[in-house]
Design an enzyme around this catalytic site. Sequence first.
Site, PDB file in Angstrom:
ATOM      1  N   ALA A   1      55.279  30.496  33.375  1.00 32.40           N
ATOM      2  CA  ALA A   1      56.021  30.338  34.626  1.00 32.40           C
ATOM      3  C   ALA A   1      56.995  31.505  34.683  1.00 32.40           C
ATOM      4  O   ALA A   1      57.567  31.880  33.669  1.00 32.40           O
ATOM      5  CB  ALA A   1      56.780  29.027  34.613  1.00 32.40           C
TER       6      ALA A   1
ATOM      7  N   SER B   1      58.940  34.278  27.815  1.00 33.31           N
ATOM      8  CA  SER B   1      57.863  34.116  26.816  1.00 33.31           C
ATOM      9  C   SER B   1      56.889  35.281  26.889  1.00 33.31           C
ATOM     10  O   SER B   1      57.223  36.371  27.353  1.00 33.31           O
ATOM     11  CB  SER B   1      57.112  32.803  27.093  1.00 33.31           C
ATOM     12  OG  SER B   1      56.394  32.884  28.315  1.00 33.31           O
TER      13      SER B   1
ATOM     14  N   ASN C   1      59.361  30.331  41.219  1.00 28.61           N
ATOM     15  CA  ASN C   1      60.590  30.412  42.016  1.00 28.61           C
ATOM     16  C   ASN C   1      60.868  31.879  42.298  1.00 28.61           C
ATOM     17  O   ASN C   1      60.372  32.753  41.600  1.00 28.61           O
ATOM     18  CB  ASN C   1      61.767  29.808  41.236  1.00 28.61           C
ATOM     19  CG  ASN C   1      61.969  30.483  39.886  1.00 28.61           C
ATOM     20  OD1 ASN C   1      61.186  30.276  38.961  1.00 28.61           O
ATOM     21  ND2 ASN C   1      62.968  31.308  39.787  1.00 28.61           N
TER      22      ASN C   1
ATOM     23  N   HIS D   1      65.165  24.268  36.048  1.00 28.72           N
ATOM     24  CA  HIS D   1      63.960  24.001  35.269  1.00 28.72           C
ATOM     25  C   HIS D   1      63.059  23.021  36.024  1.00 28.72           C
ATOM     26  O   HIS D   1      61.829  23.120  35.963  1.00 28.72           O
ATOM     27  CB  HIS D   1      64.354  23.441  33.901  1.00 28.72           C
ATOM     28  CG  HIS D   1      63.197  23.292  32.941  1.00 28.72           C
ATOM     29  ND1 HIS D   1      62.383  24.349  32.580  1.00 28.72           N
ATOM     30  CD2 HIS D   1      62.710  22.204  32.283  1.00 28.72           C
ATOM     31  CE1 HIS D   1      61.448  23.911  31.741  1.00 28.72           C
ATOM     32  NE2 HIS D   1      61.622  22.619  31.547  1.00 28.72           N
TER      33      HIS D   1
HETATM   34  N1  HPA Z   1      63.796  33.400  35.168  1.00 31.51           N
HETATM   35  C1  HPA Z   1      63.415  33.319  33.886  1.00 31.51           C
HETATM   36  N2  HPA Z   1      62.428  32.558  33.459  1.00 31.51           N
HETATM   37  C2  HPA Z   1      61.772  31.821  34.376  1.00 31.51           C
HETATM   38  C3  HPA Z   1      62.114  31.848  35.734  1.00 31.51           C
HETATM   39  C4  HPA Z   1      63.196  32.680  36.149  1.00 31.51           C
HETATM   40  O1  HPA Z   1      63.558  32.758  37.335  1.00 31.51           O
HETATM   41  N3  HPA Z   1      61.265  31.013  36.377  1.00 31.51           N
HETATM   42  C5  HPA Z   1      60.435  30.508  35.435  1.00 31.51           C
HETATM   43  N4  HPA Z   1      60.734  30.983  34.221  1.00 31.51           N
END
Ligand code: HPA
Length: 281
Positions: free
Chosen positions: A116, A218, A241, A255
């Site tokens: 993600a 990651s 996002n 989260h």
């Molecule tokens: N920033 C860092 N890690 C993430 C984000 C983010 O906006 N969205 C999902 N993992």
Amino acid sequence: MITSFPLAAYQEAATFIRSRTAHHPKIGLVLGSGLSPLAEAVENAHVLAYGEIPHFPVSTVEGHAGRLVIGQLAGVDVCVMQGRFHFYEGYTQQQITLPVRVMQRLGIDTLILTNAAGGINPSFRAGDLMIIDDHINFMGLVGNSPLHGPNLNDFGLRFPSMTDVYSPVLRRLADDVATRQEETLKHGVYAALSGPAFETPAEVRFMRLIGADAVGMSTAPEATVARHAGMRVLGISTITNVAIDVLDSQAQTSHEEVIETGRLVVPRLTRLLLGLLAGMG
Ligand code: HPA
């Protein structure tokens, strides 16, 4: 603190896994935040809890199950990590990348990493899928490289090249599969930070300035270790996002948002992965 494992530790974990499954996967798949449900598509699954496997850490993050699921997707043997380890959990770089080397010892030569990520490229929207063309590993750049410490020559060179971490062949295959599925893929550079705090607006603008398209916590360490060990790597980010780049914006990154968008993307990502595996098999 575990700063390096001997070759025997990776071998021991691989031997244990081999004793628990009759499948012989050549492809590994790591599922990122919110993407755990994808493992439910695995057929004839042999499931091992991380806690059972010698030297494996356990996943502590909500949205990350802690299981190795070995079975078939699209008729192809795969080894799926349902949940991964992150540096911010307090594990060392060597611990978070241990499963990659264990997979290599199992005979896996192709690794698909999903995650993600927050969108930094202004054209990106939540729900987009991005093929990782390259990465900027902030953790490694400041001294937290998973290859820090004695080099294990059985895996790779002391000074491995990183000019082609993400396989051009697999990136092209992803595009071909997506075209056939009428799926639109973005491409871009993934910036890997240690987290766990999300970025400040100034940090988001800084990352855009240096050429990052997406940001997450990651993948780059795992990709580095996989490439060091001669594996082919494909990276896919789900843009969960849009990273907030404006000071005093009312918006907040959470989260929950990351997990929720991840879940919504699972059917499309599953379809893409099944197409990819069919193409690789
Ligand atoms: N920033 C860092 N890690 C993430 C984000 C983010 O906006 N969205 C999902 N993992």
